[in-house]
Design an enzyme around this catalytic site. Sequence first.
Site, PDB file in Angstrom:
ATOM      1  N   GLY A  74      27.827  71.096  81.158  1.00  0.00           N
ATOM      2  CA  GLY A  74      29.279  71.029  81.308  1.00  0.00           C
ATOM      3  C   GLY A  74      29.995  71.623  80.103  1.00  0.00           C
ATOM      4  O   GLY A  74      31.030  72.294  80.241  1.00  0.00           O
ATOM      5  N   THR A  75      29.445  71.400  78.936  1.00  0.00           N
ATOM      6  CA  THR A  75      30.036  71.925  77.707  1.00  0.00           C
ATOM      7  C   THR A  75      30.112  73.453  77.762  1.00  0.00           C
ATOM      8  O   THR A  75      31.148  74.040  77.454  1.00  0.00           O
ATOM      9  CB  THR A  75      29.201  71.474  76.486  1.00  0.00           C
ATOM     10  OG1 THR A  75      29.182  70.036  76.458  1.00  0.00           O
ATOM     11  CG2 THR A  75      29.765  72.009  75.189  1.00  0.00           C
ATOM     12  N   GLN A 181      33.330  64.454  85.853  1.00  0.00           N
ATOM     13  CA  GLN A 181      33.198  63.051  86.295  1.00  0.00           C
ATOM     14  C   GLN A 181      33.470  62.839  87.782  1.00  0.00           C
ATOM     15  O   GLN A 181      33.389  61.712  88.261  1.00  0.00           O
ATOM     16  CB  GLN A 181      34.152  62.160  85.479  1.00  0.00           C
ATOM     17  CG  GLN A 181      33.727  61.942  84.042  1.00  0.00           C
ATOM     18  CD  GLN A 181      32.403  61.195  83.924  1.00  0.00           C
ATOM     19  OE1 GLN A 181      31.972  60.493  84.839  1.00  0.00           O
ATOM     20  NE2 GLN A 181      31.743  61.356  82.790  1.00  0.00           N
ATOM     21  N   SER A 201      28.716  69.235  85.773  1.00  0.00           N
ATOM     22  CA  SER A 201      27.449  69.054  85.062  1.00  0.00           C
ATOM     23  C   SER A 201      26.511  68.229  85.924  1.00  0.00           C
ATOM     24  O   SER A 201      26.903  67.173  86.441  1.00  0.00           O
ATOM     25  CB  SER A 201      27.696  68.353  83.729  1.00  0.00           C
ATOM     26  OG  SER A 201      26.457  68.103  83.095  1.00  0.00           O
ATOM     27  N   HIS A 203      23.854  66.409  85.284  1.00  0.00           N
ATOM     28  CA  HIS A 203      23.292  65.101  84.887  1.00  0.00           C
ATOM     29  C   HIS A 203      24.262  63.939  85.077  1.00  0.00           C
ATOM     30  O   HIS A 203      23.879  62.780  84.923  1.00  0.00           O
ATOM     31  CB  HIS A 203      22.716  65.144  83.471  1.00  0.00           C
ATOM     32  CG  HIS A 203      23.689  65.102  82.351  1.00  0.00           C
ATOM     33  ND1 HIS A 203      23.989  63.943  81.684  1.00  0.00           N
ATOM     34  CD2 HIS A 203      24.412  66.070  81.762  1.00  0.00           C
ATOM     35  CE1 HIS A 203      24.871  64.218  80.712  1.00  0.00           C
ATOM     36  NE2 HIS A 203      25.138  65.502  80.745  1.00  0.00           N
ATOM     37  N   CYS A 327      30.407  56.836  65.996  1.00  0.00           N
ATOM     38  CA  CYS A 327      29.989  56.287  64.714  1.00  0.00           C
ATOM     39  C   CYS A 327      29.617  57.456  63.817  1.00  0.00           C
ATOM     40  O   CYS A 327      28.577  58.076  63.982  1.00  0.00           O
ATOM     41  CB  CYS A 327      28.791  55.372  64.919  1.00  0.00           C
ATOM     42  SG  CYS A 327      28.305  54.520  63.432  1.00  0.00           S
TER      43      CYS A 327
HETATM   44  C1  LIG Z   1      29.570  64.622  80.148  1.00  0.00           C
HETATM   45  C2  LIG Z   1      30.849  65.358  80.177  1.00  0.00           C
HETATM   46  C3  LIG Z   1      30.933  66.682  79.705  1.00  0.00           C
HETATM   47  C4  LIG Z   1      29.760  67.382  79.069  1.00  0.00           C
HETATM   48  O1  LIG Z   1      28.745  67.719  79.967  1.00  0.00           O
HETATM   49  P1  LIG Z   1      27.325  68.147  79.350  1.00  0.00           P
HETATM   50  O2  LIG Z   1      26.558  68.648  80.527  1.00  0.00           O
HETATM   51  O3  LIG Z   1      26.733  66.914  78.770  1.00  0.00           O
HETATM   52  O4  LIG Z   1      27.589  69.199  78.343  1.00  0.00           O
HETATM   53  C5  LIG Z   1      32.139  67.328  79.786  1.00  0.00           C
HETATM   54  N1  LIG Z   1      33.214  66.734  80.306  1.00  0.00           N
HETATM   55  C6  LIG Z   1      33.183  65.475  80.777  1.00  0.00           C
HETATM   56  C7  LIG Z   1      34.419  64.875  81.357  1.00  0.00           C
HETATM   57  C8  LIG Z   1      32.008  64.746  80.715  1.00  0.00           C
HETATM   58  O5  LIG Z   1      31.988  63.482  81.160  1.00  0.00           O
END
Ligand SMILES: *Cc1c(COP(=O)(O)O)cnc(C)c1O
Length: 401
Positions: A74-75, A181, A201, A203, A327
């Site tokens: 997602g990044t 999400q 994304s 996962h 953290c």
């Molecule tokens: C988890 C998440 C990402 C990042 O996705 P990755 O695949 O972990 O890089 C980006 N945006 C939102 C809203 C997320 O919850």
Amino acid sequence: MSHPKIYYFDNNATTRVAPEVVDAMLPFLTEHWGNPSSAYRFGSDVGRHLEAARAQCAGLINADPREIIFTSCGTESNNTAFHSALVTQPGKRHILTTAVEHSANIKFCQTLAKRGHEVTFLPVDSLGELDVHLLAESIRPDTAIVSVMYANNETGVIFPIEEIAALCRAKGVLFHTDAVQVPGKLKLDVKSLGVDFLSLSAHKLHAPKGVGLLYVRKQTPYQPYLIGGGQERGRRGGTENVANSIAFGRAAELAEATLNDENTRVRALRDRIEETLLKTVTGTARNGGKEPRLPNTANLSFDGVEAEAVLLLLDQAGICASSGSACTTGSLEASHVLTAMGLSPARARGSVRFSLGIYNTAEDVDYLLKELPVIITKLRAMSPAEREAKVAAHRAPPVSA
Ligand SMILES: *Cc1c(COP(=O)(O)O)cnc(C)c1O
């Protein structure tokens, strides 16, 4: 590596890979390991399966398969959308986004700002909601892209994406939404949404980590971020993560079937957690507006305790939950999302997120509701110094280089 039973309430961080998804991907780690770009059948057959997965992913969001670019996460999808908008419109240097985006976007935009771009981070109100009029007024002639997440990963608050997309379209500005999400929880339709770019994304959707996608509308100008081979029709260099992409396709297909479960059973479990804790644990408050909100997310603050201590004791009871707090070098920084909503630092640091999913059961919730009130009471009875000592004793030592 085997674990004792866990009670998993952190589905917004990652999700369990569905057994059906594992079944679909395994052959592409064992017998079908050819390169999808190869001309001989041992490779091109793999390529055909990859295209089938692309069609499944396109189906999830009502896109054309040619509008789907597989990425590594997602990044990367988010970064790519910003990069493309800036490269295809070299005269435009302004980016308009919100203060509550995922850190993938916040950090990338901060980096772009250091490189000379101008970034506006729109504020939200105390419920975590955006002022769409302010957004409209903040669009400038040199705005290259507007990016607003579909649903917030910490609070579950849903933004009016269709309305914002229409507004951007009317002003001729490219629009991106981070919808990571959303699939499996809400129906996604890029045609009715009218967005230029949309990130997902795998996962977060019961497929493995390490694959994402970027939807790019057919008419939207595009330039790749990763430049290399001609993969992804020249839109992203690099040999595709075949097994994971096939897993993503299968998960996309399954998501259609889980929409109903998320919105009925999972929603009811979430509501039970929220209502029970709000009623029975004094000094508990909900963070974020009640609706419109993702059906699986509850973000609650508990007066007089720090989330870090709560999470530690939950962990000892086998319960996984999280806080938006990061953290950094031993000191707890309050979540940027809750801070943007105007929560006091103390309340933000006392906030815990519970995010449910299709594998949660009523028994999981019974267990959480039995353990958590006891933990809060126990922590409140301790002095801040005692609590700090308890947390410090468990904090992982820094990894030495
Ligand atoms: C988890 C998440 C990402 C990042 O996705 P990755 O695949 O972990 O890089 C980006 N945006 C939102 C809203 C997320 O919850």
